[in-house]
Design a protein around this motif. Structure first.
Motif, PDB file in Angstrom:
ATOM      1  N   LEU A 146     -10.313   0.156   6.035  1.00 22.16           N
ATOM      2  CA  LEU A 146      -9.399   1.305   6.025  1.00 22.16           C
ATOM      3  C   LEU A 146     -10.086   2.545   5.452  1.00 22.16           C
ATOM      4  CD1 LEU A 146      -6.114  -0.464   4.826  1.00 22.16           C
ATOM      5  CD2 LEU A 146      -6.514   0.543   7.086  1.00 22.16           C
ATOM      6  N   VAL A 147     -10.855   2.319   4.382  1.00 20.45           N
ATOM      7  CA  VAL A 147     -11.577   3.435   3.755  1.00 20.45           C
ATOM      8  C   VAL A 147     -12.575   4.045   4.735  1.00 20.45           C
ATOM      9  CG1 VAL A 147     -13.301   4.023   1.999  1.00 20.45           C
ATOM     10  CG2 VAL A 147     -11.290   2.650   1.383  1.00 20.45           C
ATOM     11  N   GLN A 148     -13.309   3.192   5.426  1.00 16.84           N
ATOM     12  CA  GLN A 148     -14.294   3.703   6.380  1.00 16.84           C
ATOM     13  C   GLN A 148     -13.634   4.450   7.537  1.00 16.84           C
ATOM     14  OE1 GLN A 148     -17.760   3.647   6.041  1.00 16.84           O
ATOM     15  NE2 GLN A 148     -16.997   3.127   3.993  1.00 16.84           N
ATOM     16  N   ASP A 149     -12.485   3.941   8.012  1.00 16.79           N
ATOM     17  CA  ASP A 149     -11.766   4.622   9.095  1.00 16.79           C
ATOM     18  C   ASP A 149     -11.323   6.022   8.653  1.00 16.79           C
ATOM     19  OD1 ASP A 149     -12.060   2.481  10.758  1.00 16.79           O
ATOM     20  OD2 ASP A 149     -10.054   1.659  10.393  1.00 16.79           O
ATOM     21  N   PHE A 150     -10.919   6.145   7.398  1.00 12.73           N
ATOM     22  CA  PHE A 150     -10.463   7.446   6.901  1.00 12.73           C
ATOM     23  C   PHE A 150     -11.639   8.384   6.644  1.00 12.73           C
ATOM     24  CE2 PHE A 150      -9.237  10.582   3.761  1.00 12.73           C
ATOM     25  CZ  PHE A 150      -7.956  10.958   4.148  1.00 12.73           C
ATOM     26  N   VAL A 151     -12.645   7.876   5.921  1.00 11.99           N
ATOM     27  CA  VAL A 151     -13.749   8.739   5.475  1.00 11.99           C
ATOM     28  C   VAL A 151     -14.692   9.078   6.618  1.00 11.99           C
ATOM     29  CG1 VAL A 151     -15.739   8.939   3.939  1.00 11.99           C
ATOM     30  CG2 VAL A 151     -13.613   7.897   3.108  1.00 11.99           C
ATOM     31  N   MET A 152     -15.164   8.061   7.333  1.00  5.32           N
ATOM     32  CA  MET A 152     -16.164   8.280   8.370  1.00  5.32           C
ATOM     33  C   MET A 152     -15.538   8.469   9.752  1.00  5.32           C
ATOM     34  SD  MET A 152     -18.575   8.202   6.252  1.00  5.32           S
ATOM     35  CE  MET A 152     -19.910   8.493   7.421  1.00  5.32           C
ATOM     36  N   GLY A 153     -14.415   7.795   9.990  1.00  3.96           N
ATOM     37  CA  GLY A 153     -13.771   7.885  11.298  1.00  3.96           C
ATOM     38  C   GLY A 153     -12.822   9.051  11.430  1.00  3.96           C
ATOM     39  N   GLN A 154     -12.598   9.773  10.314  1.00  2.00           N
ATOM     40  CA  GLN A 154     -11.742  10.966  10.321  1.00  2.00           C
ATOM     41  C   GLN A 154     -10.327  10.654  10.823  1.00  2.00           C
ATOM     42  OE1 GLN A 154     -12.909  14.161   9.161  1.00  2.00           O
ATOM     43  NE2 GLN A 154     -14.486  12.760   8.410  1.00  2.00           N
ATOM     44  N   GLU A 207      -6.341   9.773   9.883  1.00  2.00           N
ATOM     45  CA  GLU A 207      -5.447  10.099   8.772  1.00  2.00           C
ATOM     46  C   GLU A 207      -4.528   8.936   8.407  1.00  2.00           C
ATOM     47  OE1 GLU A 207      -5.943  12.846   7.143  1.00  2.00           O
ATOM     48  OE2 GLU A 207      -7.450  13.451   8.606  1.00  2.00           O
ATOM     49  N   GLY A 208      -4.227   8.072   9.375  1.00  2.00           N
ATOM     50  CA  GLY A 208      -3.275   6.990   9.141  1.00  2.00           C
ATOM     51  C   GLY A 208      -3.646   6.031   8.025  1.00  2.00           C
ATOM     52  N   PRO A 209      -4.920   5.679   7.855  1.00  2.00           N
ATOM     53  CA  PRO A 209      -5.276   4.700   6.821  1.00  2.00           C
ATOM     54  C   PRO A 209      -4.816   5.080   5.407  1.00  2.00           C
ATOM     55  CG  PRO A 209      -7.104   4.971   8.333  1.00  2.00           C
ATOM     56  CD  PRO A 209      -6.089   5.999   8.716  1.00  2.00           C
ATOM     57  N   ALA A 210      -4.671   6.353   5.094  1.00  2.00           N
ATOM     58  CA  ALA A 210      -4.249   6.742   3.743  1.00  2.00           C
ATOM     59  C   ALA A 210      -2.860   6.192   3.443  1.00  2.00           C
ATOM     60  CB  ALA A 210      -4.265   8.264   3.604  1.00  2.00           C
ATOM     61  N   ASP A 211      -1.935   6.334   4.389  1.00  2.00           N
ATOM     62  CA  ASP A 211      -0.588   5.805   4.185  1.00  2.00           C
ATOM     63  C   ASP A 211      -0.603   4.282   4.110  1.00  2.00           C
ATOM     64  OD1 ASP A 211       0.581   8.318   4.149  1.00  2.00           O
ATOM     65  OD2 ASP A 211       0.940   8.343   6.315  1.00  2.00           O
ATOM     66  N   GLN A 212      -1.457   3.652   4.897  1.00  2.00           N
ATOM     67  CA  GLN A 212      -1.552   2.191   4.865  1.00  2.00           C
ATOM     68  C   GLN A 212      -2.058   1.710   3.513  1.00  2.00           C
ATOM     69  OE1 GLN A 212      -0.551  -0.141   7.304  1.00  2.00           O
ATOM     70  NE2 GLN A 212      -0.818  -1.405   5.465  1.00  2.00           N
ATOM     71  N   VAL A 213      -3.095   2.352   2.996  1.00  2.00           N
ATOM     72  CA  VAL A 213      -3.631   1.971   1.680  1.00  2.00           C
ATOM     73  C   VAL A 213      -2.561   2.167   0.607  1.00  2.00           C
ATOM     74  CG1 VAL A 213      -5.330   2.517  -0.100  1.00  2.00           C
ATOM     75  CG2 VAL A 213      -6.026   2.470   2.311  1.00  2.00           C
ATOM     76  N   ALA A 214      -1.835   3.289   0.660  1.00  2.00           N
ATOM     77  CA  ALA A 214      -0.774   3.536  -0.322  1.00  2.00           C
ATOM     78  C   ALA A 214       0.302   2.458  -0.241  1.00  2.00           C
ATOM     79  CB  ALA A 214      -0.167   4.924  -0.089  1.00  2.00           C
ATOM     80  N   ALA A 215       0.676   2.084   0.981  1.00  2.00           N
ATOM     81  CA  ALA A 215       1.682   1.037   1.150  1.00  2.00           C
ATOM     82  C   ALA A 215       1.189  -0.289   0.578  1.00  2.00           C
ATOM     83  CB  ALA A 215       2.036   0.885   2.632  1.00  2.00           C
TER      84      ALA A 215
END
Length: 462
Positions: free
Chosen positions: A19-27, A29-37
């Motif tokens: 999830l971190v890689q999808d957000f940071v490198m893959g640009q 936005e959805g993974p942030a909400d998933q990580v928070a959940a």
């Protein structure tokens, strides 16, 4: 069996890393909400999120670091209530250090600090530490609007929950905020900034030697010149800014020596909106000022108000001028006099009488009604002002009634007499003593019979 259990234990971390890689490198936005959940559900801890972000937070590329901090901050904004005190301490230290990072990283750092400013578990002293770091490391007015708004939000949150800690900074907190606000232009931010200044004053934060600086950083917007753009999604109106700024300027007598000259200047300007705003602000100031604040400015204030009422073509300006005069007189009437003090109310009313009284003798001239309105505005402010004005004006008007024989002149004079008698009746009723009113009422009836006396009686009794 043991191997399977071990794989299950590390699986969440692997998923988190993805999830971190999808957000940071893959640009994405959805993974942030998933990580928070997932943090909320207990699948991961904040510590695990930080560990998964490790390489991103240390990456030499500023954009990558910015995305890493952004993810952490977005998670914290949704999960700040779950943080333990020791976690808050480490996160504050991390974010304070990152205030020194590349300018691309700063917006996300500020969002993280905003999340932490909402934490119930924030240990004592850290609110002060955060604000000191912001004041020292961040040139706020060089930031975009949304990031400046974030800084105001952090300050607002701490003022709401950590007031005593912030007051421990003394005047340094006021000075730090002045530096933050200086040069602000966006109306969305100004509404928040004006509320902060009002709270600094009304909640008795130390202003120290920075009273004039605090006045200047707010008064530079006076009078408000703002026209909302078409279809403005934020719904901010010019009146919102006017009232918010007025609440600041009229909140303390300590601004008087700087504000009153500014109001006089703007009343004397050619701009109608500036005249109205200045007179309304003066009206508001009179609720908190005393004789000491007004003393040196009374002649100029009276001259400006008199000129506006005598010369204006605007009924609104006239009405605001009369309201301001009423408030000035009421303010002077409230002040308790020492035995050796100058009676400013008496001298102020004497100046008004000197400039207006002779116009009452010219019922055909254009200044007769402006003069009567000014005198009645002052007389309506207090029982003492009413007695002073009416004792000088009513004998003159009764005399003028008999000097003028034309019906239109007599009608003008009679209407003025009735106006002053109604004021006298009002104050006699409020003070529960009608002797003065009855005296003038009897004199008027005797002087006016048989011509108009009974019309006056009927008008008063109504």
């Amino acid at each position: 069996m043991a191997a399977a259990t071990a794989l299950e234990a590390v699986a969440p971390t692997g998923a988190l890393w993805g999830l971190v890689q999808d957000f940071v490198m893959g640009q994405q936005e959805g993974p942030a909400d998933q990580v928070a959940a997932d943090v909320k559900s207990g699948s991961y801890t904040i510590l695990q999120v930080v560990e998964a972000l490790g390489s991103s937070l240390e990456n030499p590329e500023p954009r990558t670091r910015a995305r890493g901090v952004q993810l952490l901050s977005q998670v914290l904004l949704q999960c700040h209530s779950l943080l333990l005190e020791k976690e808050v301490v480490h996160l504050i230290l991390f974010y304070e250090n990152r205030l020194k990072d590349h300018h691309l990283v700063i917006p996300s750092v500020l969002q993280g600090l905003r999340a932490l400013s909402l934490c119930v578990a924030l240990p004592s002293g850290l609110a002060v530490s955060v604000l000191k770091a912001i004041f020292q490391e961040v040139h706020v007015q060089s930031l975009p609007q949304v990031d400046r708004h974030t800084v105001y939000s952090i300050i607002t949150n701490f003022m709401r929950t950590r007031e005593e800690e912030l007051k421990g900074l003394g005047a340094d907190f006021t000075f730090g905020f002045i530096q933050v606000m200086d040069g602000e232009k966006d109306p969305r931010n100004l509404l928040v900034a004006f509320r902060i200044v009002h709270d600094l004053i009304s909640r008795d934060y130390s202003l120290g030697p920075f009273v004039e600086e605090l006045f200047e950083v707010t008064s530079c917007y006076f009078p408000i010149d703002f026209t909302p753009p078409p279809n403005d999604p934020y719904g901010i109106q010019r009146e919102d800014l006017i009232l918010s700024l007025r609440a600041v300027l009229a909140s303390t007598p300590r601004f008087a020596e700087f504000l009153l000259p500014l109001l006089i200047e703007k009343v004397d300007s050619e701009l109608l909106s500036a005249k109205l705003d200045s007179l309304q602000t003066l009206n508001a100031c009179c609720a908190v000022y005393g004789q000491k604040e007004l003393k040196d400015f009374l002649p100029s204030l009276w001259a400006s108000i008199r000129r506006e009422v005598f010369q204006t073509a605007s009924e609104r300006v006239e009405a605001e001028g009369l309201a301001a005069l009423n408030s000035l007189t009421a303010c002077l009437s409230r002040s308790v006099l020492r035995a050796d003090a100058e009676d400013l109310l008496d001298s102020f009313l004497s100046n008004i009488l000197q400039d207006c009284r002779h116009h009452l003798c010219e019922p055909d001239m254009k200044l007769v009604w402006p003069s009567a309105k000014l005198l009645q505005a002052a007389a309506g402010a207090s029982a003492r002002a009413c007695d002073h004005i009416t004792s000088n004006v009513l004998p003159l008007l009764l005399e003028q009634f008999h000097k003028h024989s034309q019906s239109n002149q007599r009608r003008t004079i009679l209407e003025m007499i009735l106006g002053f008698l109604k004021l006298q009746q009002k104050w006699s009723y409020e003070d529960k003593g009608e002797a003065t009113f009855q005296m003038w009422y009897s004199k008027a009836c005797c002087a006016l019979k048989p011509s108009k006396g009974w019309q006056a009686k009927c008008a008063i009794e109504k």
